[in-house]
Design an enzyme around this catalytic site. Structure first.
Site, mmCIF file in Angstrom:
data_model
loop_
_atom_site.group_PDB
_atom_site.id
_atom_site.type_symbol
_atom_site.label_atom_id
_atom_site.label_comp_id
_atom_site.label_asym_id
_atom_site.label_seq_id
_atom_site.Cartn_x
_atom_site.Cartn_y
_atom_site.Cartn_z
ATOM 1 N N GLY A 29 54.847 45.619 40.032
ATOM 2 C CA GLY A 29 53.469 45.504 39.928
ATOM 3 C C GLY A 29 52.706 46.851 39.954
ATOM 4 O O GLY A 29 51.634 46.668 40.153
ATOM 5 N N VAL A 66 46.345 47.299 43.430
ATOM 6 C CA VAL A 66 46.897 47.075 44.519
ATOM 7 C C VAL A 66 48.318 48.091 44.639
ATOM 8 O O VAL A 66 48.417 48.762 45.574
ATOM 9 C CB VAL A 66 47.015 45.692 45.196
ATOM 10 C CG1 VAL A 66 47.813 46.030 46.565
ATOM 11 C CG2 VAL A 66 45.742 45.108 45.506
ATOM 12 N N ARG A 99 43.027 36.909 42.247
ATOM 13 C CA ARG A 99 42.043 35.894 42.106
ATOM 14 C C ARG A 99 40.807 36.324 41.565
ATOM 15 O O ARG A 99 40.413 37.700 41.672
ATOM 16 C CB ARG A 99 41.924 34.974 43.252
ATOM 17 C CG ARG A 99 41.508 35.879 44.441
ATOM 18 C CD ARG A 99 41.676 35.159 45.638
ATOM 19 N NE ARG A 99 41.356 35.781 47.001
ATOM 20 C CZ ARG A 99 40.275 35.620 47.854
ATOM 21 N NH1 ARG A 99 39.558 34.737 47.467
ATOM 22 N NH2 ARG A 99 40.002 36.573 48.592
ATOM 23 N N VAL A 104 53.261 41.065 48.624
ATOM 24 C CA VAL A 104 51.743 41.250 48.738
ATOM 25 C C VAL A 104 50.875 40.228 47.976
ATOM 26 O O VAL A 104 49.892 39.771 48.126
ATOM 27 C CB VAL A 104 51.577 42.628 48.222
ATOM 28 C CG1 VAL A 104 49.859 43.025 48.155
ATOM 29 C CG2 VAL A 104 51.946 43.866 49.181
ATOM 30 N N THR A 105 51.593 39.657 46.804
ATOM 31 C CA THR A 105 51.038 38.799 45.790
ATOM 32 C C THR A 105 50.505 37.603 46.218
ATOM 33 O O THR A 105 51.165 36.883 47.512
ATOM 34 C CB THR A 105 52.216 38.544 44.944
ATOM 35 O OG1 THR A 105 52.844 39.612 44.275
ATOM 36 C CG2 THR A 105 51.395 37.477 43.640
ATOM 37 N N ASN A 106 49.489 37.034 46.229
ATOM 38 C CA ASN A 106 48.846 35.992 46.464
ATOM 39 C C ASN A 106 49.182 34.528 45.958
ATOM 40 O O ASN A 106 49.490 34.775 44.903
ATOM 41 C CB ASN A 106 47.319 36.221 46.706
ATOM 42 C CG ASN A 106 46.760 36.711 47.916
ATOM 43 O OD1 ASN A 106 47.362 36.472 49.076
ATOM 44 N ND2 ASN A 106 45.735 37.589 47.674
ATOM 45 N N HIS A 142 46.769 33.594 55.575
ATOM 46 C CA HIS A 142 45.837 34.696 54.785
ATOM 47 C C HIS A 142 44.884 33.930 53.823
ATOM 48 O O HIS A 142 45.456 33.862 52.910
ATOM 49 C CB HIS A 142 46.706 35.953 54.143
ATOM 50 C CG HIS A 142 45.885 36.738 53.437
ATOM 51 N ND1 HIS A 142 44.893 37.393 54.164
ATOM 52 C CD2 HIS A 142 45.949 37.172 52.011
ATOM 53 C CE1 HIS A 142 44.456 38.435 53.090
ATOM 54 N NE2 HIS A 142 44.885 38.053 52.045
HETATM 55 P P1 NAP Z 1 46.024 43.792 39.017
HETATM 56 O O1 NAP Z 1 45.140 44.826 39.132
HETATM 57 O O2 NAP Z 1 45.553 42.551 38.075
HETATM 58 O O3 NAP Z 1 47.648 43.805 38.958
HETATM 59 C C1 NAP Z 1 48.361 42.728 38.702
HETATM 60 C C2 NAP Z 1 49.925 43.311 38.676
HETATM 61 O O4 NAP Z 1 50.522 42.033 38.324
HETATM 62 C C3 NAP Z 1 50.107 44.303 37.222
HETATM 63 O O5 NAP Z 1 50.818 45.164 37.681
HETATM 64 C C4 NAP Z 1 50.515 43.376 36.262
HETATM 65 O O6 NAP Z 1 51.165 44.010 35.125
HETATM 66 C C5 NAP Z 1 51.524 42.399 37.028
HETATM 67 N N1 NAP Z 1 51.686 40.921 36.393
HETATM 68 C C6 NAP Z 1 50.776 40.150 35.969
HETATM 69 N N2 NAP Z 1 51.298 39.292 35.424
HETATM 70 C C7 NAP Z 1 52.759 39.445 35.445
HETATM 71 C C8 NAP Z 1 53.755 38.765 35.029
HETATM 72 N N3 NAP Z 1 53.604 37.539 34.237
HETATM 73 N N4 NAP Z 1 54.911 39.204 35.337
HETATM 74 C C9 NAP Z 1 54.945 40.462 35.729
HETATM 75 N N5 NAP Z 1 54.046 41.277 36.239
HETATM 76 C C10 NAP Z 1 52.620 40.647 35.880
HETATM 77 O O7 NAP Z 1 45.966 42.807 40.438
HETATM 78 P P2 NAP Z 1 45.857 43.275 41.609
HETATM 79 O O8 NAP Z 1 44.617 43.582 42.499
HETATM 80 O O9 NAP Z 1 46.683 44.734 42.034
HETATM 81 O O10 NAP Z 1 46.339 42.181 42.668
HETATM 82 C C11 NAP Z 1 48.088 41.953 42.804
HETATM 83 C C12 NAP Z 1 48.174 40.893 43.588
HETATM 84 O O11 NAP Z 1 47.994 41.251 45.181
HETATM 85 C C13 NAP Z 1 47.516 39.627 43.441
HETATM 86 O O12 NAP Z 1 48.004 38.371 43.403
HETATM 87 C C14 NAP Z 1 46.344 39.638 44.502
HETATM 88 O O13 NAP Z 1 45.812 38.368 44.780
HETATM 89 C C15 NAP Z 1 47.422 40.163 45.496
HETATM 90 N N6 NAP Z 1 46.600 40.670 46.903
HETATM 91 C C16 NAP Z 1 47.131 40.488 48.258
HETATM 92 C C17 NAP Z 1 46.385 40.969 49.166
HETATM 93 C C18 NAP Z 1 46.990 40.631 50.455
HETATM 94 O O14 NAP Z 1 46.589 41.034 51.467
HETATM 95 N N7 NAP Z 1 48.256 40.021 50.596
HETATM 96 C C19 NAP Z 1 45.611 41.927 49.134
HETATM 97 C C20 NAP Z 1 44.793 42.070 47.722
HETATM 98 C C21 NAP Z 1 45.454 41.537 46.639
HETATM 99 P P3 NAP Z 1 50.748 44.240 33.929
HETATM 100 O O15 NAP Z 1 49.841 45.514 34.014
HETATM 101 O O16 NAP Z 1 51.972 44.430 32.952
HETATM 102 O O17 NAP Z 1 49.907 43.100 33.278
#
Ligand code: NAP
Length: 309
Positions: free
Chosen positions: A2, A7, A79, A115-117, A172
């Site tokens: 990812g 992130v 989200r 990390v994914t939510n 979380h």
């Molecule tokens: P983002 O910028 O939209 O990045 C999403 C990533 O997931 C991209 O690398 C995307 O790849 C990949 N992805 C999306 N759909 C996919 C699929 N079907 N198969 C494989 N890869 C896929 O999002 P972000 O802000 O980095 O957030 C990523 C995740 O972390 C989210 O779920 C968010 O809610 C979570 N998060 C968690 C925390 C925590 O504290 N746990 C904090 C912040 C965020 P492509 O570029 O190829 O589309």
């Protein structure tokens, strides 16, 4: 996994900057390969400025993840403003399950940091899909919430953040549980420190719960906070630091008898992952809130596991 996302790429950058990782693999889907190649070139320039020697490989070939020490999964739909973390659970569970199975196949001795939510549910999905021991699969969530509360208290008292010891456990999400009863400032319990009664703890707790949404409403996503929190956790593991950090961990009765769910709890982290889940004393309100978080996450987890069948 990812790494083309916000992130993922920022966590990779923070890790590179720590100067303790010899090889970093940025993995993304083929459609995003050019993007992550650009990220690695840009990071190399920054590392040259910092005198850091590191190998950064951008790839969409899973073979390149072979024998990794730690795999961070940030892949998933984030989200948007106004959405809850639960709304993205089912689509993200499919991604996390597929990637965790690949990690088990290509890096069977690794540790998975999810990390994914919604992260507590996704940690459970990764644990079951990988078949790894629970000490090897954990999630980021409440460590970030704890950092947020720490910041707010530091600002309120105008005291250096390092003097604030506080912890948020549970989910979380809306069911997070700030452990106000054991929060201390410079080693002094908050209840003894804030004798003048000026602190609106309830308001501060609400702010922590909404902190992620607040940032998302302003800039579209959270990025630096989660990325540095990821880097904190990985540094603690790779350096075998034995720090007590709050991660989403699989519970088997260690705290309040709660079983078969992943929740944010304090754990001792070292080179083998979770070395111990720390048993906790909480007041009655905190215990009730923690049990309610467990019930909520368990129900969401069952729905998601059912959807994966
Ligand atoms: P983002 O910028 O939209 O990045 C999403 C990533 O997931 C991209 O690398 C995307 O790849 C990949 N992805 C999306 N759909 C996919 C699929 N079907 N198969 C494989 N890869 C896929 O999002 P972000 O802000 O980095 O957030 C990523 C995740 O972390 C989210 O779920 C968010 O809610 C979570 N998060 C968690 C925390 C925590 O504290 N746990 C904090 C912040 C965020 P492509 O570029 O190829 O589309």
């Amino acid at each position: 996994m990812g790494a083309s996302g916000r992130v993922g790429r920022t966590a990779a950058f923070c890790l590179a900057e720590e100067n303790m990782v010899s090889k970093l693999v940025l993995f993304a889907r083929e459609k995003s390969l050019a993007r992550i190649e650009g990220e690695s070139l840009d990071m190399y320039d920054a590392m040259a400025a910092k005198d850091i020697r590191i190998s950064i490989l951008s790839t969409c070939d899973i073979e390149n993840l072979k024998d990794s020490d730690i795999v961070v999964i940030t892949a998933g739909v984030p989200r948007k403003a106004g959405m809850s973390r639960s709304e993205i659970a089912i689509p993200n569970a499919k991604i996390v399950a597929e990637y965790s199975r690949l990690v088990a196949e290509y890096s069977p001795n690794s540790i998975i940091l999810v990390v994914t939510n919604p992260v507590d549910v996704m940690t459970y999905v990764a644990l079951k899909a990988s078949g790894f021991h629970p000490s090897k699969v954990f999630g980021l969530g409440n460590h970030l919430d704890s950092l947020r509360l720490r910041n707010m208290l530091a600002k309120h008292f105008n005291i250096h953040v390092s003097e604030i010891h506080t912890r948020v456990i549970g989910e979380h999400g809306d069911h997070m549980v700030p452990l106000v009863s054991s929060t201390s400032i410079g080693g002094i319990l908050l209840k003894n420190y804030a004798l003048d009664g000026t602190i609106d703890m309830e308001g501060m707790v609400k702010k922590v719960i909404n902190a992620g949404s607040y940032v998302i409403n302003k800039k579209g996503s959270t990025e630096f906070g989660p990325a540095y929190a990821v880097s904190n956790i990985i540094t603690t593991v790779l350096n075998d630091e034995k720090k007590i950090l709050t991660v989403s961990a699989y519970l088997d009765g260690e705290i309040k008898g709660i079983k078969d769910v992943c929740l944010g709890v304090p754990v001792k982290l070292g080179i083998n992952g979770i070395e111990r889940i720390i048993p906790l004393k909480m007041n009655d309100n905190e215990t009730a809130a923690f049990k309610s978080a467990a019930k909520f996450v368990k129900e969401r987890t069952s729905e998601v596991m059912e959807s994966l069948k």
